[in-house]
Design a protein around this motif. Structure first.
Motif, PDB file in Angstrom:
ATOM      1  N   LYS A  91       0.828  -1.207   0.000  1.00 11.41           N
ATOM      2  CA  LYS A  91       0.000   0.000   0.000  1.00 11.41           C
ATOM      3  C   LYS A  91       0.866   1.262   0.000  1.00 11.41           C
ATOM      4  O   LYS A  91       0.558   2.242  -0.687  1.00 11.41           O
ATOM      5  N   THR A  92       1.978   1.223   0.745  1.00 14.15           N
ATOM      6  CA  THR A  92       2.882   2.376   0.779  1.00 14.15           C
ATOM      7  C   THR A  92       3.494   2.625  -0.594  1.00 14.15           C
ATOM      8  O   THR A  92       3.581   3.766  -1.065  1.00 14.15           O
ATOM      9  N   GLN A  93       3.902   1.537  -1.254  1.00 16.90           N
ATOM     10  CA  GLN A  93       4.498   1.679  -2.576  1.00 16.90           C
ATOM     11  C   GLN A  93       3.480   2.191  -3.592  1.00 16.90           C
ATOM     12  O   GLN A  93       3.803   3.034  -4.436  1.00 16.90           O
ATOM     13  N   ASP A  94       2.238   1.689  -3.496  1.00 14.84           N
ATOM     14  CA  ASP A  94       1.188   2.133  -4.437  1.00 14.84           C
ATOM     15  C   ASP A  94       0.888   3.628  -4.246  1.00 14.84           C
ATOM     16  O   ASP A  94       0.688   4.362  -5.214  1.00 14.84           O
ATOM     17  N   LYS A  95       0.865   4.066  -2.976  1.00 13.64           N
ATOM     18  CA  LYS A  95       0.639   5.493  -2.740  1.00 13.64           C
ATOM     19  C   LYS A  95       1.779   6.338  -3.266  1.00 13.64           C
ATOM     20  O   LYS A  95       1.578   7.443  -3.808  1.00 13.64           O
ATOM     21  N   GLY A  96       3.020   5.793  -3.124  1.00 15.68           N
ATOM     22  CA  GLY A  96       4.181   6.518  -3.656  1.00 15.68           C
ATOM     23  C   GLY A  96       4.103   6.667  -5.146  1.00 15.68           C
ATOM     24  O   GLY A  96       4.455   7.722  -5.710  1.00 15.68           O
ATOM     25  N   ARG A  97       3.618   5.653  -5.836  1.00 16.66           N
ATOM     26  CA  ARG A  97       3.486   5.724  -7.294  1.00 16.66           C
ATOM     27  C   ARG A  97       2.408   6.720  -7.701  1.00 16.66           C
ATOM     28  O   ARG A  97       2.508   7.412  -8.715  1.00 16.66           O
ATOM     29  N   GLU A  98       1.305   6.766  -6.889  1.00 16.81           N
ATOM     30  CA  GLU A  98       0.218   7.685  -7.223  1.00 16.81           C
ATOM     31  C   GLU A  98       0.629   9.144  -7.069  1.00 16.81           C
ATOM     32  O   GLU A  98       0.180  10.016  -7.829  1.00 16.81           O
ATOM     33  N   THR A  99       1.463   9.425  -6.079  1.00 19.27           N
ATOM     34  CA  THR A  99       1.904  10.811  -5.852  1.00 19.27           C
ATOM     35  C   THR A  99       3.069  11.214  -6.727  1.00 19.27           C
ATOM     36  O   THR A  99       3.397  12.409  -6.850  1.00 19.27           O
TER      37      THR A  99
END
Length: 247
Positions: free
Chosen positions: A238-246
């Motif tokens: 989830k942390t990595q996915d949020k990093g990709r979204e931002t």
């Protein structure tokens, strides 16, 4: 997924779930062995199988949940990993409940088995044909556990009518003489096993029960590690996915 760290967690979780499947099979096997021991030594009566049945069900659930966890880790799905962790928590609670119940009920079960053993021994000395199954039961117990009577061979002699101990109370002499000669020699020289069967049966049943309890406790620790890994991997994804979204 990028990064060796997350990949390591992913593959480690897959390996742990494979171990969970193995330990699920071990729990089922241990519960079946315990059930078989109690059935063999319960004096022709069934008793104390309830916790073993629950453990077998738990073992099956563990195998299913472990397969689900492998799928969730491989698919890198946080939702599946959270569900997997939730199932593990439920299983741990079930295992702890069964373990506490088994430990609490064990003295009562062993006390019931002691009563059943003594009752079956009385029927074992009967000459009635319908009680032959009890003689077969005691012959098997005395031969397998190398014991005689409930508390010793004197249980036969002290009975009314007075009886010689069963031939199954005689240790094998390693010769090829006829059974009648061996029996006569054993009776005349009183070569019977001197230990009673009650203590040996209860010791065997107690050991089998402790094996089941120890397996359950050990597996609880492994499941806690699995929960930590699953939550860690889900959080990392989830942390990595949020990093990709931002980004």
């Amino acid at each position: 997924m990028e990064g060796c760290g997350m990949n390591c967690i992913k593959y480690l979780l897959v390996v742990f779930n494979a171990l969970f499947m193995v330990f699920g099979i071990v729990i089922i096997a241990a519960a079946c062995v315990d059930m078989g021991v109690m059935r063999d030594f319960a004096g022709m009566e069934t008793t104390g199988h309830e916790t073993d049945v629950v453990l077998i069900v738990v073992g099956v659930l563990i195998i299913i949940v472990a397969a689900f966890g492998c799928f969730g880790a491989w698919k890198e799905s946080p939702k599946l990993l959270y569900i997997f962790a939730g199932f593990l928590i439920i299983i741990i609670l079930l295992e702890l409940s069964v373990g506490i119940a088994a430990a609490a009920l064990r003295p009562q079960i062993e006390g019931t088995m002691k009563t059943q053993l003594r009752a079956s021994f009385i029927k074992n000395k009967s000459t009635r044909e319908e009680d032959s199954t009890y003689r077969e039961f005691w012959d098997r117990v005395q031969s397998n556990l190398e014991c005689c009577g409930v508390t010793g061979p004197d249980n036969y002699v002290a009975s009314e009518p007075r009886l010689n101990p069963s031939f199954s109370c005689c240790p094998p002499d390693g010769t090829d003489r006829a059974d009648e000669i061996k029996r006569s020699d054993c009776i005349s020289l009183s070569k019977y096993y001197q230990e009673g069967c009650e203590d040996k049966v209860l010791s065997t049943v107690h050991s089998a029960g402790m094996t089941v309890i120890v397996c359950g406790i050990l597996f609880c620790f492994l499941e806690v590690i699995g929960i930590v890994l699953a939550l860690w991997l889900a959080h990392s994804i989830k942390t990595q996915d949020k990093g990709r979204e931002t980004a």
